[in-house]
Design a protein around this motif. Structure first.
Motif, PDB file in Angstrom:
ATOM      1  N   PRO A   1       0.583  -1.213   0.008  1.00 13.29           N
ATOM      2  CA  PRO A   1      -0.258   0.200  -0.183  1.00 13.29           C
ATOM      3  C   PRO A   1       0.717   0.838   0.076  1.00 13.29           C
ATOM      4  N   PHE A   2       1.849   1.652   0.152  1.00 12.44           N
ATOM      5  CA  PHE A   2       2.208   2.251   0.945  1.00 12.44           C
ATOM      6  C   PHE A   2       3.989   2.399  -0.356  1.00 12.44           C
ATOM      7  N   GLY A   3       3.923   1.862  -0.863  1.00 17.08           N
ATOM      8  CA  GLY A   3       5.287   1.030  -1.867  1.00 17.08           C
ATOM      9  C   GLY A   3       5.291   2.160  -3.048  1.00 17.08           C
ATOM     10  N   ASP A   4       4.465   3.075  -3.985  1.00 15.47           N
ATOM     11  CA  ASP A   4       4.417   4.221  -4.888  1.00 15.47           C
ATOM     12  C   ASP A   4       5.196   5.447  -3.643  1.00 15.47           C
ATOM     13  N   ARG A   5       5.098   5.012  -2.572  1.00 14.91           N
ATOM     14  CA  ARG A   5       5.907   6.968  -1.847  1.00 14.91           C
ATOM     15  C   ARG A   5       7.294   6.517  -1.728  1.00 14.91           C
TER      16      ARG A   5
END
Length: 234
Positions: A219-223
């Motif tokens: 869920p936080f990968g793109d960040r």
């Protein structure tokens, strides 16, 4: 622009591709070319301008696909490497290389269908001015990449010879708004920094890339991504 003199050195131009796109750097080269092709789509008969084309990795690739393309760079030695690449690929008669300043593009308004720049905006001291000039000579599409502020690159950026301008998503949004661009799509990639990939064998880098891809699915990968590809239209 950061590194302007460094990029114009003969030895830098001659070693540029070997240092960045050998070993695990081959994965970076492949992914960047994929990002350009995905964003631009079919380019046959399109008028395309590449800003800061360097040694012509993308210019020659798009010429092979039928684009009417111009590659512009401030470095004469880099352009010479590009001309040799085009000659080897058999597309020397299908493209044009020009030496010029990205801040003062020598083309009329709305001259190109697509204007793009890869590995350029991290060197830009006045990114809004450069992007505005790209918009001026395009009648449709703009594509560029950035190195991201909240990423692993921020941990070692200070140690790089020239450093890099790092961007947050909000800063890119502000650039797009200021130049009247509408974001069509964005991709965020590369959790682990480029420098790590370049220092390890391609086989090992492939495993690292597998881990990288797995982290980006979280869920936080793109960040955490260190690089973003921005596809926009006027």
């Amino acid at each position: 622009m950061k590194g302007q003199e460094w990029y114009q050195a003969d030895d830098v131009a001659q070693e540029y591709d070997e240092k960045r796109f050998s070993k695990g750097g081959r994965l970076i080269d492949r992914r960047e070319k994929e990002a350009v092709l995905d964003a631009l789509g079919p380019v046959e008969d399109k008028k395309v301008l590449e800003i800061a084309c360097g040694t012509g990795r993308f210019t020659a690739m798009l010429a092979e696909r039928g684009a009417d393309i111009v590659g512009l760079d401030i470095s004469g030695p880099m352009l010479q490497q590009g001309r040799q690449r085009a000659q080897s690929a058999g597309v020397a008669d299908s493209l044009e290389y020009m030496r010029g300043d990205a801040g003062r593009l020598p083309f009329p308004d709305d001259h190109f269908d697509v204007v793009f720049a890869m590995r350029f905006f991290h060197l830009a001291d006045t990114p809004e001015e450069f992007l505005a000039e790209m918009c001026r000579v395009s009648n449709d599409q703009i594509f560029f990449d950035t190195f991201n502020r909240y990423s692993t690159r921020s941990l070692y950026n200070w140690a790089l010879p020239m450093g890099s301008r790092l961007y947050s998503g909000e800063e890119v949004d502000a650039l797009l708004d200021a130049t009247g661009l509408e974001l069509v799509s964005a991709e965020h990639d590369w959790i682990f920094p480029y420098g790590l990939y370049r220092e390890i064998p391609n086989r090992v880098a492939s495993t690292l890339r597998w881990l990288d891809d797995g982290i980006r699915t979280l869920p936080f990968g793109d960040r955490l991504a260190s690089v973003s590809y921005w596809n926009a239209r006027l």
